[in-house]
Every structure is written in structure tokens, then in C-alpha cells.
Design an enzyme around this catalytic site. Structure first.
Site, mmCIF file in Angstrom:
data_model
loop_
_atom_site.group_PDB
_atom_site.id
_atom_site.type_symbol
_atom_site.label_atom_id
_atom_site.label_comp_id
_atom_site.label_asym_id
_atom_site.label_seq_id
_atom_site.Cartn_x
_atom_site.Cartn_y
_atom_site.Cartn_z
ATOM 1 N N ASN A 81 2.656 3.986 2.043
ATOM 2 C CA ASN A 81 2.956 2.384 1.299
ATOM 3 C C ASN A 81 3.947 2.539 1.448
ATOM 4 O O ASN A 81 4.895 1.163 1.451
ATOM 5 C CB ASN A 81 1.733 1.987 0.231
ATOM 6 C CG ASN A 81 2.100 2.705 -0.807
ATOM 7 O OD1 ASN A 81 2.258 4.171 -1.154
ATOM 8 N ND2 ASN A 81 1.808 2.045 -2.020
ATOM 9 N N LYS A 93 2.709 16.786 3.639
ATOM 10 C CA LYS A 93 2.276 16.358 4.207
ATOM 11 C C LYS A 93 1.703 14.414 4.087
ATOM 12 O O LYS A 93 1.634 14.152 3.059
ATOM 13 C CB LYS A 93 0.661 16.624 3.827
ATOM 14 C CG LYS A 93 -0.405 16.483 5.344
ATOM 15 C CD LYS A 93 -1.777 15.803 5.012
ATOM 16 C CE LYS A 93 -2.171 14.393 4.575
ATOM 17 N NZ LYS A 93 -2.056 13.264 5.564
ATOM 18 N N GLY A 115 -2.385 8.898 -3.988
ATOM 19 C CA GLY A 115 -3.349 7.950 -3.308
ATOM 20 C C GLY A 115 -4.650 7.930 -3.802
ATOM 21 O O GLY A 115 -4.255 7.291 -4.986
ATOM 22 N N GLU A 167 -0.941 11.020 -8.643
ATOM 23 C CA GLU A 167 -0.558 9.140 -9.232
ATOM 24 C C GLU A 167 -1.108 8.543 -8.049
ATOM 25 O O GLU A 167 -1.168 8.469 -6.929
ATOM 26 C CB GLU A 167 0.570 9.361 -8.463
ATOM 27 C CG GLU A 167 1.729 10.272 -8.986
ATOM 28 C CD GLU A 167 2.174 9.579 -10.342
ATOM 29 O OE1 GLU A 167 2.013 8.390 -10.415
ATOM 30 O OE2 GLU A 167 3.339 10.336 -11.133
ATOM 31 N N CYS A 225 0.912 0.505 -5.733
ATOM 32 C CA CYS A 225 0.309 0.901 -6.672
ATOM 33 C C CYS A 225 -0.009 -0.460 -7.934
ATOM 34 O O CYS A 225 -0.501 -0.117 -8.695
ATOM 35 C CB CYS A 225 0.117 2.011 -6.375
ATOM 36 S SG CYS A 225 1.648 2.802 -7.210
HETATM 37 P P1 NAD Z 1 -5.206 8.482 0.911
HETATM 38 O O1 NAD Z 1 -5.627 8.161 -0.874
HETATM 39 O O2 NAD Z 1 -6.320 7.326 1.500
HETATM 40 O O3 NAD Z 1 -3.715 9.255 1.224
HETATM 41 C C1 NAD Z 1 -3.374 9.566 0.367
HETATM 42 C C2 NAD Z 1 -2.468 11.084 0.941
HETATM 43 O O4 NAD Z 1 -3.731 11.754 1.181
HETATM 44 C C3 NAD Z 1 -2.670 10.675 2.825
HETATM 45 O O5 NAD Z 1 -1.431 11.914 2.996
HETATM 46 C C4 NAD Z 1 -3.718 11.526 3.287
HETATM 47 O O6 NAD Z 1 -4.428 12.169 4.667
HETATM 48 C C5 NAD Z 1 -4.475 12.331 2.431
HETATM 49 N N1 NAD Z 1 -5.732 13.004 2.407
HETATM 50 C C6 NAD Z 1 -6.967 11.571 2.572
HETATM 51 N N2 NAD Z 1 -8.462 12.430 2.882
HETATM 52 C C7 NAD Z 1 -7.445 13.543 1.819
HETATM 53 C C8 NAD Z 1 -8.363 14.979 2.194
HETATM 54 N N3 NAD Z 1 -9.976 14.806 2.395
HETATM 55 N N4 NAD Z 1 -7.829 15.710 1.392
HETATM 56 C C9 NAD Z 1 -6.247 15.954 1.461
HETATM 57 N N5 NAD Z 1 -5.480 15.445 1.633
HETATM 58 C C10 NAD Z 1 -6.103 13.770 2.215
HETATM 59 O O7 NAD Z 1 -4.107 6.303 0.316
HETATM 60 P P2 NAD Z 1 -3.598 5.940 0.915
HETATM 61 O O8 NAD Z 1 -4.340 4.974 1.890
HETATM 62 O O9 NAD Z 1 -2.260 6.647 1.699
HETATM 63 O O10 NAD Z 1 -2.757 4.942 -0.572
HETATM 64 C C11 NAD Z 1 -2.709 3.516 -0.844
HETATM 65 C C12 NAD Z 1 -3.686 4.272 -2.683
HETATM 66 O O11 NAD Z 1 -2.158 5.088 -3.066
HETATM 67 C C13 NAD Z 1 -3.517 3.448 -3.651
HETATM 68 O O12 NAD Z 1 -5.413 3.745 -4.227
HETATM 69 C C14 NAD Z 1 -2.569 3.164 -4.208
HETATM 70 O O13 NAD Z 1 -2.796 2.564 -5.265
HETATM 71 C C15 NAD Z 1 -1.593 4.693 -4.411
HETATM 72 N N6 NAD Z 1 -0.870 4.909 -4.483
HETATM 73 C C16 NAD Z 1 -0.670 5.355 -6.085
HETATM 74 C C17 NAD Z 1 0.642 5.281 -6.525
HETATM 75 C C18 NAD Z 1 1.268 6.504 -7.482
HETATM 76 O O14 NAD Z 1 2.603 6.291 -7.540
HETATM 77 N N7 NAD Z 1 1.016 6.234 -8.582
HETATM 78 C C19 NAD Z 1 1.868 5.226 -4.978
HETATM 79 C C20 NAD Z 1 1.401 4.767 -4.172
HETATM 80 C C21 NAD Z 1 0.092 4.607 -3.727
#
Ligand code: NAD
Length: 519
Positions: free
Chosen positions: A145, A168, A220, A242, A276
Site C-alpha cells: 500500500n 521482500k 501486513g 506492523e 492501516c
Molecule cells: P499481506 O499480509 O498480505 O502481505 C504483506 C507481505 O507479506 C507481502 O510482502 C506478502 O507477500 C508477504 N506474505 C504474504 N504471505 C506470506 C507468508 N505466508 N509468509 C511470508 N510472507 C508472506 O498484507 P498486504 O495486503 O500487502 O498489506 C495490507 C495489510 O498491511 C493491511 O492489513 C494493513 O493494515 C497492513 N499494514 C500495516 C501497516 C502498519 O504500519 N501497521 C502499514 C501498512 C499496511
């Protein structure tokens, strides 16, 4: 060796293809960590001042390429150019600036204050120092995002602290991450210090989580975080998490309602609500509902949705994927089933890419739309009758990332902030403190744990090694072998003296202790 998967990246707003990117292979990840580790060995020994100087070059190069990066971020995510500039490039530079300006201060050696034991320790010729040291290699698993701001700020903090990094990026936004890595290369940072491992979460993310890096920073979804934590636990790798949010905005009756309505609009729909810390629940004092809601709806009706890099008035972009739009439809259908009312929006607009209209709902606390994360442009409005009720409703959430209080009484706002469960509370502003690099970033509950940014963020990227010096004034200790009656008595005297203020016969006790230590 297995064949490399290829990621096809396209603009989610126009569906126009952008590029194909070859993925790393999971079996290559340990080698990448090893390469970063080798480069880190000398980088970590450089003085913080030198690291800061070299990283300042990265900052300068990124700043020169602001427009290029803003355009790439917009194409890869479908967000308006203004958002790429303000929330990706500017936030990246701002946190980067904090990292390079602050690292020398944070990396100072410090002397431990022994408190009540100070004079005794001085007499015995002993002192303790904390020596800051990098951790080693940091594994960063980043979301899509904010494809520049998040990885760049985490990489800059990690490198400034003397670590190597394997990043990554999200498999949806590798182009920005790869272009970002070029900037570090152009600034002539040591070869191999920053590695980018492109690929799916299930393959490359997993491999990185299991690779034995010295810390993982994961940004994520909570469920993905849980999976990564299981992997990381095998090697006891510490993590910073996060995760998602469900930010509450509390509008008190004495708030500047016009400003609050504008903030509610921006905070709910910036990045198409895919933030987020986007505003997700707006709690309005019932006595001002009739004024606030029309003001908010007026702001929302003025938003121009679409994608046109030549039109600066486009204010609302696309969602990241068809799946994300479908998820909004599902969440909305469930909300309607539970009795929510649509005040505006609620549909896909007539646009080619993955768009969803900015949607405002009147909702109730028990509904799923108020408790689950809604990663898109839907905001729920609720009312309260008393400030106590507002706090109770806002705190009734699994998430605790950010929130805001709106009032013209600063003191009341600050007081209310302390009763809210949330990593950050802003008074009379929303969702922008990511760009204030000196302030900590992070949450609790299902919003994660640990902090990035600020001095607290640095602390997670380093260790303060404790070095204790005994100048060897005495040949023995009271508690060393051989044990005996005299030693037992001296031990009692010592604990009584040090921790119980028993000063009777002080001189004799000290002489006895000294005799034992001179054995
Ligand atoms: P996601 O959890 O789907 O993916 C995040 C990262 O994790 C990506 O690089 C993805 O490829 C990787 N990933 C996915 N499955 C994995 C696994 N099994 N093992 C290891 N890595 C894996 O999240 P997204 O859709 O990219 O982002 C949106 C989410 O992130 C929302 O929930 C949002 O609230 C959160 N977010 C939080 C913050 C914060 O600072 N707290 C900031 C931005 C986004």
C-alpha cells in the site's frame, strides 16, 4: 535449479501492463542473507557518522528523483500523484532524514547508573557501560500500500543502525522496490548490503522468515503475521509486527466541525482507504451529528475518482486488485444485512480499473463492519451520548494502531487520549504521523507489537551490549569459594547494608567484607 516464476505487474487503475519481473527462488534466500551478512560485517564497524554520511547520499539521490518515484508509485498502485508525493516520497524522505540525523546520538556509549550501589561500586573499582551495536541482518517483509515509504523508511533505519537488509517487497509492487534499490546502489553503498528478494509471500516471504536473520520487520495482515511468527519462532528470531488497524475518530461537540469533516474525508479515503491508519470508525457526539454528517457528505461528494497523472484534481484512486474490490462488496453486503445504511457510495464506479466508490455508512457497534479490518474506502459513522461512552466504544476493538480526538479544548483532548487504547492518538489531526520520523510508529493487540521510527524504532534494530569492568582491586569476592560461616555473615551484612539500610556497626561490617575479599 527450478525455473523462475515471473510476476506480471500492471496498473490497477488502467489495467495497462507495466513490466514483468523475475522472482528469486526460495533456495536463493539463505545465500542472499549470507551476502548481506558479509557486507554488514564491515558496515557495522563503520562509525555512525560515516554511515550517516553515506546514507545522506541516498537521501539526496531520492530527493532528486522525487517525480520519477511518485509517478512509478502511482502507476504501480493506481493512487493519485498527490498521494504518491505526499504519503510515499515525502514520508520516505522524512523518516530517512530522521534516521541519518539521529543515528549518531542514538549510537552513543553510555555509563550505567548503579543507583544505591554507586558509591560501593566506585570503591570496588567497578563500572558498567552500554555499548551500542547493530543486530546483523534485518529481514523486511513489506506490503504494497505504500510501496516506497514503508520499505524505504525501514531500510534506512536498519542501515543507519549498522545492519544489512534483505527486503521482500509485496509481489504486487516489486517495481518500486527494485528502483529504490538502484538508488542505494547509485549512492555507492557497500555491495550486497541491501538485497531485494522478489517473489510470493508463501515462497520468498516464508524462506526469509525461516532464514535466521537477526530480526524480521513484518508489515501486513494479522493472519499473515501469525504465520510468519510461527516460522520465525523456529530460530527464535525476534520480530517487529506492523499490522492492521480500525482507527476511531472521536468528534466532540466543541470540535471545529468543518475541519473535522475535511479530516474525516481525507483520513477515510486517502489511498482509497487502503491505509492501516485510515479512519474507519467515526464516533460523533449525538448533539452535533446533524451538522457534522452533511459537512462530511459534502466533502465526499466533491472527490473526483479516477486515474490521470496529468490531472492534479483527481483525489481518489484505485484499489489494488479485483479481489480487493470484491472484498468491499462482501463487507458492505454483510453490513447492510446487519442493518447498516448507506449514506453515499456503495458501488463500483463506471471506471475501467479496480475502483470502489467512497462509501459512508451509518452503522452500529455490534456490526462486522465496525469490528473487522476494512481495507478500502468504507467508513462507518456512529454516535455517542457521553465522553465515557465514546472512549468505551473506541476501545472496543481488537486493533489499537491509531486514533484521533477532535475538540477545541486541548487539555480535554490530551486527557481523553490517555484513556484510549492505541499506539498513537492525534488530537485534531489524522493519519499523518508516519511522516514524523522522530515519533514512534506501531500498535498493540491485533495491530502488532514493537515500534518502527523514532528512538524506539532504533532500539529494535540494535543491541546495547553491557560491558562491565572490574579493575581487579580485590583478589576475591565474598560469594566466591570456599564458602564458610564468615562468608555467610558478610553476605547478610552486605544485603542488609545495601538494600535494608542496616548501618549499625557499619565500619566493622565493611572491614570484615574487605578481609574476605582480600583472601
Ligand atoms: P499481506 O499480509 O498480505 O502481505 C504483506 C507481505 O507479506 C507481502 O510482502 C506478502 O507477500 C508477504 N506474505 C504474504 N504471505 C506470506 C507468508 N505466508 N509468509 C511470508 N510472507 C508472506 O498484507 P498486504 O495486503 O500487502 O498489506 C495490507 C495489510 O498491511 C493491511 O492489513 C494493513 O493494515 C497492513 N499494514 C500495516 C501497516 C502498519 O504500519 N501497521 C502499514 C501498512 C499496511
Amino acid at each position: 535449479m527450478s525455473r523462475r516464476p515471473v510476476l506480471r505487474i500492471s496498473n490497477p487503475a488502467t489495467l495497462e501492463p507495466l513490466d514483468d519481473v523475475e522472482c528469486a527462488l526460495p533456495e536463493e534466500v539463505p545465500g542472499m542473507v549470507g551476502t548481506a551478512r558479509k557486507a554488514q560485517a564491515s558496515w557495522g564497524r563503520e562509525s555512525p557518522a560515516k554511515r550517516s554520511r553515506l546514507l545522506r547520499r541516498v537521501q539526496d539521490l531520492l530527493a532528486e528523483r522525487t517525480d520519477e518515484f511518485a509517478e512509478l508509485v502511482s502507476r504501480e498502485t493506481g493512487k493519485p500523484l498527490m498521494e504518491s508525493l505526499a504519503t510515499d516520497v515525502m514520508n520516505a524522505l522524512s523518516v530517512g532524514d530522521f534516521a541519518v540525523s539521529r543515528v549518531e546520538h542514538v549510537f552513543r556509549e553510555s555509563k550505567v547508573d548503579f543507583g544505591p550501589l554507586s558509591s560501593m561500586m566506585r570503591y570496588m573499582g567497578r563500572s558498567s557501560h552500554l555499548v551500542p551495536r547493530p543486530l546483523g541482518v534485518i529481514g523486511i517483509i513489506a506490503p504494497w500500500n505504500y510501496p516506497l515509504a514503508i520499505p524505504y523508511s525501514q531500510v534506512m533505519m536498519s542501515l543507519a543502525a549498522g545492519n544489512g537488509v534483505v527486503l521482500k517487497p509485496s509481489s504486487r509492487t516489486p517495481l518500486t522496490a527494485l528502483r529504490m534499490a538502484e538508488v542505494f546502489k547509485d549512492a555507492r553503498l557497500p555491495e550486497g548490503l541491501l538485497q531485494v528478494a522478489v517473489g510470493s509471500g508463501a515462497k520468498i516471504g516464508n524462506a526469509l522468515a525461516a532464514s535466521g536473520v537477526d530480526r524480521i520487520i513484518f508489515t501486513g495482515q494479522a493472519d499473515v503475521g501469525r504465520r510468519i511468527m510461527v516460522m520465525a519462532s523456529q530460530r527464535l528470531t525476534p520480530m517487529t509486527m506492523e499490522l492492521g488497524g480500525k482507527d476511531a475518530m472521536i468528534v466532540l461537540k466543541d470540535a471545529d466541525l468543518k475541519r473535522a469533516a475535511r479530516a474525516a474525508c481525507w483520513g477515510s479515503f486517502v489511498n482509497s482507504g487502503q491505509t492501516c491508519v485510515a479512519v474507519k470508525r467515526i464516533y460523533i457526539d449525538q448533539s452535533v451529528e446533524d451538522i457534522f454528517v452533511p459537512l462530511l457528505l459534502k466533502e465526499v461528494s466533491a472527490l473526483k475518482q479516477g486515474f490521470d497523472l496529468d490531472d492534479p484534481s483527481v483525489s481518489l484512486g484505485a484499489m489494488i486488485s479485483e479481489g480487493a474490490v470484491a472484498e468491499m462488496e462482501n463487507q458492505l453486503a454483510r453490513a447492510l444485512e446487519q442493518g447498516a445504511k448507506v449514506l453515499t457510495g456503495g458501488k463500483r464506479p463506471d471506471l475501467k480499473g479496480h475502483f470502489f466508490q467512497p462509501t459512508v455508512l451509518r452503522a452500529e457497534q455490534h456490526m462486522d463492519i465496525v469490528s473487522n479490518e476494512t481495507f478500502g474506502p468504507i467508513v462507518a459513522l456512529l454516535t455517542f451520548n457521553s465522553e465515557e461512552e465514546a472512549v468505551k466504544l473506541a476501545n472496543d476493538s481488537r486493533f489499537a494502531l491509531n486514533g484521533s480526538v477532535w475538540t477545541s479544548n486541548a487539555e480535554r483532548g490530551r486527557e481523553m487520549a490517555t484513556s484510549l487504547r492505541s499506539g498513537t492518538i492525534t488530537i485534531n489531526n489524522v493519519a499523518y504521523t508516519y511522516g514524523l520520523g522522530a515519533t514512534p510508529w506501531g500498535g498493540r493487540g491485533e495491530s502488532g507489537f514493537g515500534r518502527t521510527h523514532g528512538d524506539a524504532g532504533f532500539e529494535e534494530l540494535m543491541e546495547r551490549q553491557h560491558v562491565h569492568l572490574d579493575r581487579g582491586k580485590f583478589p576475591s569476592e565474598i560469594w566466591w569459594h570456599p564458602y564458610g560461616q564468615e562468608g555467610m555473615e558478610a553476605m547478610h551484612d552486605f544485603t542488609g547494608l545495601a538494600f535494608n539500610g542496616e548501618r549499625d556497626g557499619l565500619l566493622q561490617k565493611l572491614l570484615k567484607a574487605r578481609r574476605l575479599m582480600r583472601r
